[in-house]
Design a protein around this motif. Structure first.
Motif, PDB file in Angstrom:
ATOM      1  N   GLY A  62       0.846  -1.201   0.000  1.00 39.29           N
ATOM      2  CA  GLY A  62       0.000   0.000   0.000  1.00 39.29           C
ATOM      3  C   GLY A  62       0.874   1.240   0.000  1.00 39.29           C
ATOM      4  O   GLY A  62       1.567   1.536  -0.963  1.00 39.29           O
ATOM      5  N   GLU A  63       0.859   1.937   1.148  1.00 42.58           N
ATOM      6  CA  GLU A  63       1.608   3.200   1.247  1.00 42.58           C
ATOM      7  C   GLU A  63       3.041   3.017   1.720  1.00 42.58           C
ATOM      8  O   GLU A  63       3.833   3.947   1.694  1.00 42.58           O
ATOM      9  N   GLU A  64       3.348   1.799   2.248  1.00 34.91           N
ATOM     10  CA  GLU A  64       4.711   1.601   2.759  1.00 34.91           C
ATOM     11  C   GLU A  64       5.131   0.149   2.591  1.00 34.91           C
ATOM     12  O   GLU A  64       4.285  -0.715   2.356  1.00 34.91           O
ATOM     13  N   LEU A  65       6.420  -0.095   2.729  1.00 33.86           N
ATOM     14  CA  LEU A  65       6.958  -1.452   2.701  1.00 33.86           C
ATOM     15  C   LEU A  65       7.343  -1.809   4.129  1.00 33.86           C
ATOM     16  O   LEU A  65       8.286  -1.227   4.675  1.00 33.86           O
ATOM     17  N   ASP A  66       6.604  -2.728   4.744  1.00 33.36           N
ATOM     18  CA  ASP A  66       6.889  -3.127   6.119  1.00 33.36           C
ATOM     19  C   ASP A  66       7.745  -4.389   6.094  1.00 33.36           C
ATOM     20  O   ASP A  66       7.222  -5.510   6.019  1.00 33.36           O
ATOM     21  N   GLN A  67       9.049  -4.217   6.161  1.00 30.74           N
ATOM     22  CA  GLN A  67       9.949  -5.371   6.021  1.00 30.74           C
ATOM     23  C   GLN A  67       9.842  -6.328   7.209  1.00 30.74           C
ATOM     24  O   GLN A  67      10.175  -7.503   7.077  1.00 30.74           O
ATOM     25  N   GLU A  68       9.372  -5.831   8.362  1.00 25.54           N
ATOM     26  CA  GLU A  68       9.259  -6.722   9.519  1.00 25.54           C
ATOM     27  C   GLU A  68       8.225  -7.822   9.267  1.00 25.54           C
ATOM     28  O   GLU A  68       8.344  -8.931   9.755  1.00 25.54           O
ATOM     29  N   LYS A  69       7.194  -7.511   8.478  1.00 29.52           N
ATOM     30  CA  LYS A  69       6.180  -8.530   8.139  1.00 29.52           C
ATOM     31  C   LYS A  69       6.758  -9.593   7.208  1.00 29.52           C
ATOM     32  O   LYS A  69       6.291 -10.725   7.169  1.00 29.52           O
ATOM     33  N   GLN A  99      -3.397  -2.387 -10.934  1.00 29.80           N
ATOM     34  CA  GLN A  99      -2.943  -1.072 -10.472  1.00 29.80           C
ATOM     35  C   GLN A  99      -1.488  -1.124 -10.020  1.00 29.80           C
ATOM     36  O   GLN A  99      -1.060  -2.112  -9.427  1.00 29.80           O
ATOM     37  N   VAL A 100      -0.821  -0.020 -10.254  1.00 31.49           N
ATOM     38  CA  VAL A 100       0.604   0.091  -9.932  1.00 31.49           C
ATOM     39  C   VAL A 100       0.767   0.696  -8.539  1.00 31.49           C
ATOM     40  O   VAL A 100      -0.041   1.524  -8.128  1.00 31.49           O
ATOM     41  N   PHE A 101       1.797   0.277  -7.819  1.00 34.42           N
ATOM     42  CA  PHE A 101       2.150   0.984  -6.571  1.00 34.42           C
ATOM     43  C   PHE A 101       3.434   1.766  -6.818  1.00 34.42           C
ATOM     44  O   PHE A 101       4.033   1.670  -7.902  1.00 34.42           O
ATOM     45  N   ASP A 102       3.834   2.531  -5.822  1.00 34.88           N
ATOM     46  CA  ASP A 102       5.038   3.363  -5.964  1.00 34.88           C
ATOM     47  C   ASP A 102       6.280   2.480  -5.835  1.00 34.88           C
ATOM     48  O   ASP A 102       6.666   2.084  -4.735  1.00 34.88           O
ATOM     49  N   TRP A 103       6.907   2.189  -6.955  1.00 34.22           N
ATOM     50  CA  TRP A 103       8.065   1.279  -6.954  1.00 34.22           C
ATOM     51  C   TRP A 103       9.217   1.820  -6.105  1.00 34.22           C
ATOM     52  O   TRP A 103      10.061   1.046  -5.658  1.00 34.22           O
ATOM     53  N   GLU A 104       9.261   3.123  -5.876  1.00 38.16           N
ATOM     54  CA  GLU A 104      10.351   3.694  -5.071  1.00 38.16           C
ATOM     55  C   GLU A 104      10.299   3.208  -3.615  1.00 38.16           C
ATOM     56  O   GLU A 104      11.288   3.305  -2.885  1.00 38.16           O
ATOM     57  N   LEU A 105       9.121   2.678  -3.188  1.00 34.08           N
ATOM     58  CA  LEU A 105       9.032   2.116  -1.834  1.00 34.08           C
ATOM     59  C   LEU A 105      10.001   0.951  -1.658  1.00 34.08           C
ATOM     60  O   LEU A 105      10.348   0.574  -0.535  1.00 34.08           O
ATOM     61  N   LEU A 106      10.425   0.354  -2.784  1.00 30.25           N
ATOM     62  CA  LEU A 106      11.317  -0.804  -2.715  1.00 30.25           C
ATOM     63  C   LEU A 106      12.792  -0.406  -2.667  1.00 30.25           C
ATOM     64  O   LEU A 106      13.663  -1.258  -2.546  1.00 30.25           O
ATOM     65  N   ARG A 107      13.042   0.889  -2.754  1.00 28.27           N
ATOM     66  CA  ARG A 107      14.432   1.375  -2.800  1.00 28.27           C
ATOM     67  C   ARG A 107      15.196   0.945  -1.540  1.00 28.27           C
ATOM     68  O   ARG A 107      16.384   0.663  -1.595  1.00 28.27           O
ATOM     69  N   GLY A 108      14.491   0.872  -0.402  1.00 31.06           N
ATOM     70  CA  GLY A 108      15.159   0.520   0.858  1.00 31.06           C
ATOM     71  C   GLY A 108      15.071  -0.960   1.198  1.00 31.06           C
ATOM     72  O   GLY A 108      15.414  -1.361   2.312  1.00 31.06           O
ATOM     73  N   LEU A 165      16.177  -7.292   2.534  1.00 34.14           N
ATOM     74  CA  LEU A 165      16.102  -8.643   3.099  1.00 34.14           C
ATOM     75  C   LEU A 165      16.883  -9.699   2.314  1.00 34.14           C
ATOM     76  O   LEU A 165      17.067 -10.808   2.785  1.00 34.14           O
ATOM     77  N   GLY A 166      17.238  -9.386   1.099  1.00 37.12           N
ATOM     78  CA  GLY A 166      18.090 -10.328   0.359  1.00 37.12           C
ATOM     79  C   GLY A 166      17.343 -11.387  -0.437  1.00 37.12           C
ATOM     80  O   GLY A 166      17.948 -12.048  -1.271  1.00 37.12           O
ATOM     81  N   VAL A 167      16.054 -11.577  -0.187  1.00 40.92           N
ATOM     82  CA  VAL A 167      15.283 -12.531  -0.994  1.00 40.92           C
ATOM     83  C   VAL A 167      14.969 -11.843  -2.331  1.00 40.92           C
ATOM     84  O   VAL A 167      14.394 -10.749  -2.338  1.00 40.92           O
ATOM     85  N   PRO A 168      15.337 -12.470  -3.459  1.00 42.87           N
ATOM     86  CA  PRO A 168      15.043 -11.821  -4.742  1.00 42.87           C
ATOM     87  C   PRO A 168      13.542 -11.745  -4.969  1.00 42.87           C
ATOM     88  O   PRO A 168      12.792 -12.582  -4.461  1.00 42.87           O
ATOM     89  N   TYR A 169      13.106 -10.746  -5.707  1.00 46.95           N
ATOM     90  CA  TYR A 169      11.652 -10.616  -5.879  1.00 46.95           C
ATOM     91  C   TYR A 169      11.241 -10.233  -7.297  1.00 46.95           C
ATOM     92  O   TYR A 169      12.021  -9.676  -8.086  1.00 46.95           O
ATOM     93  N   PHE A 170       9.971 -10.559  -7.567  1.00 49.44           N
ATOM     94  CA  PHE A 170       9.296 -10.120  -8.789  1.00 49.44           C
ATOM     95  C   PHE A 170       8.512  -8.852  -8.468  1.00 49.44           C
ATOM     96  O   PHE A 170       7.884  -8.760  -7.415  1.00 49.44           O
ATOM     97  N   LEU A 171       8.503  -7.946  -9.417  1.00 50.80           N
ATOM     98  CA  LEU A 171       7.640  -6.770  -9.338  1.00 50.80           C
ATOM     99  C   LEU A 171       6.355  -7.097 -10.092  1.00 50.80           C
ATOM    100  O   LEU A 171       6.400  -7.627 -11.208  1.00 50.80           O
ATOM    101  N   ALA A 172       5.214  -6.797  -9.468  1.00 50.30           N
ATOM    102  CA  ALA A 172       3.914  -7.087 -10.084  1.00 50.30           C
ATOM    103  C   ALA A 172       2.979  -5.921  -9.773  1.00 50.30           C
ATOM    104  O   ALA A 172       3.333  -4.990  -9.072  1.00 50.30           O
ATOM    105  N   GLY A 173       1.779  -6.019 -10.309  1.00 46.39           N
ATOM    106  CA  GLY A 173       0.762  -5.014 -10.013  1.00 46.39           C
ATOM    107  C   GLY A 173       0.639  -3.989 -11.115  1.00 46.39           C
ATOM    108  O   GLY A 173       1.319  -2.960 -11.107  1.00 46.39           O
TER     109      GLY A 173
END
Ligand SMILES: O=C(O)c1ccccc1N[C@@H]1O[C@H](COP(=O)(O)O)[C@@H](O)[C@H]1O
Length: 214
Positions: free
Chosen positions: A112-119, A144-153, A156-164
């Protein structure tokens, strides 16, 4: 132009002829939705043999939402799935079970509005990939697209796919996009002529930008 490093996944296929046309573009992964409420539901529409007949370098992925491990495994075995993509509230323990059964595990998270890495942290040791999708009314396929810049920080090291909501008009921007951990792009509803029916032309044009040297 440098070759894109991204794995390309085309999701939500449910018609055999369309699957063959998309497979001809050589995506790295193709996805099949096994969530009965989805307009892209593949159950009962696709023969298991059509999925099993895919070339070995196109990996079939089953997409599930809050299914039991037994049910996921039964579907995975009958369709010969290589990977599962989990879009609900599946636990780290369930991810570990599916991985122990020999499946590659992609855990999807809605942003949504933030990336909660603790979850995400409890999933880090039990998933092969994360997938970041846009939070919306449906568990996936909201377009719908989210703000990809949220992923800048992301750290966790697990590689990921961008979707949405990734769409044909994002091709050039995505070709240049570099974010920590980003290894793949997941294309779905914005490449369709109708729900579940992908446009080979739109995909081919997108692939041509993302894989200019092929
Ligand atoms: O596409 C669906 O109908 C779907 C239903 C339930 C779970 C996941 C689903 N699709 C996945 O959603 C994302 C984003 O899709 P979109 O680009 O926003 O249409 C993608 O990972 C699909 O695999």
């Amino acid at each position: 132009m440098p070759k894109s490093p991204f794995l390309l996944k085309v999701c939500g296929l449910c018609e055999e002829e369309n699957l063959l046309a998309v497979a001809g573009l050589r995506p790295d992964f193709v996805g099949f939705i096994f969530h009965p409420a989805s307009a892209r539901y593949a159950g009962g529409r696709l023969r298991t043999t059509a999925v099993r007949a895919l070339p070995a370098n196109i990996r079939p992925v089953g997409v599930f939402v809050n299914e039991s491990t037994a049910s996921v495994l039964a579907t995975a075995h009958s369709f010969g799935l290589h990977a599962v993509q989990l879009h609900g509230q599946e636990t780290p323990a369930q991810c570990a079970e599916l991985r122990a059964a020999g499946l590659l595990v992609i855990k999807a998270f809605s942003i949504g509005e933030e990336l909660d890495q603790e979850k995400l942290r409890p999933y880090a040791g039990v998933c092969d990939y994360f997938l970041f999708d846009t939070q919306g009314r449906q568990p996936g396929g909201n377009g719908q697209v989210f703000d990809w810049e949220l992923l800048r920080g992301y750290s966790l090291g697990v590689p990921y796919f961008l979707a949405g909501g990734l769409a044909p008009e994002h091709a050039e921007q995505l070709q240049r996009l570099r974010l920590p951990g980003l290894v793949g792009l997941d294309l779905n509803s914005r490449f369709e002529t109708s729900p579940g029916l992908k446009s080979p032309e739109l995909l081919q044009n997108f692939f041509a930008v993302l894989r200019p040297s092929l």
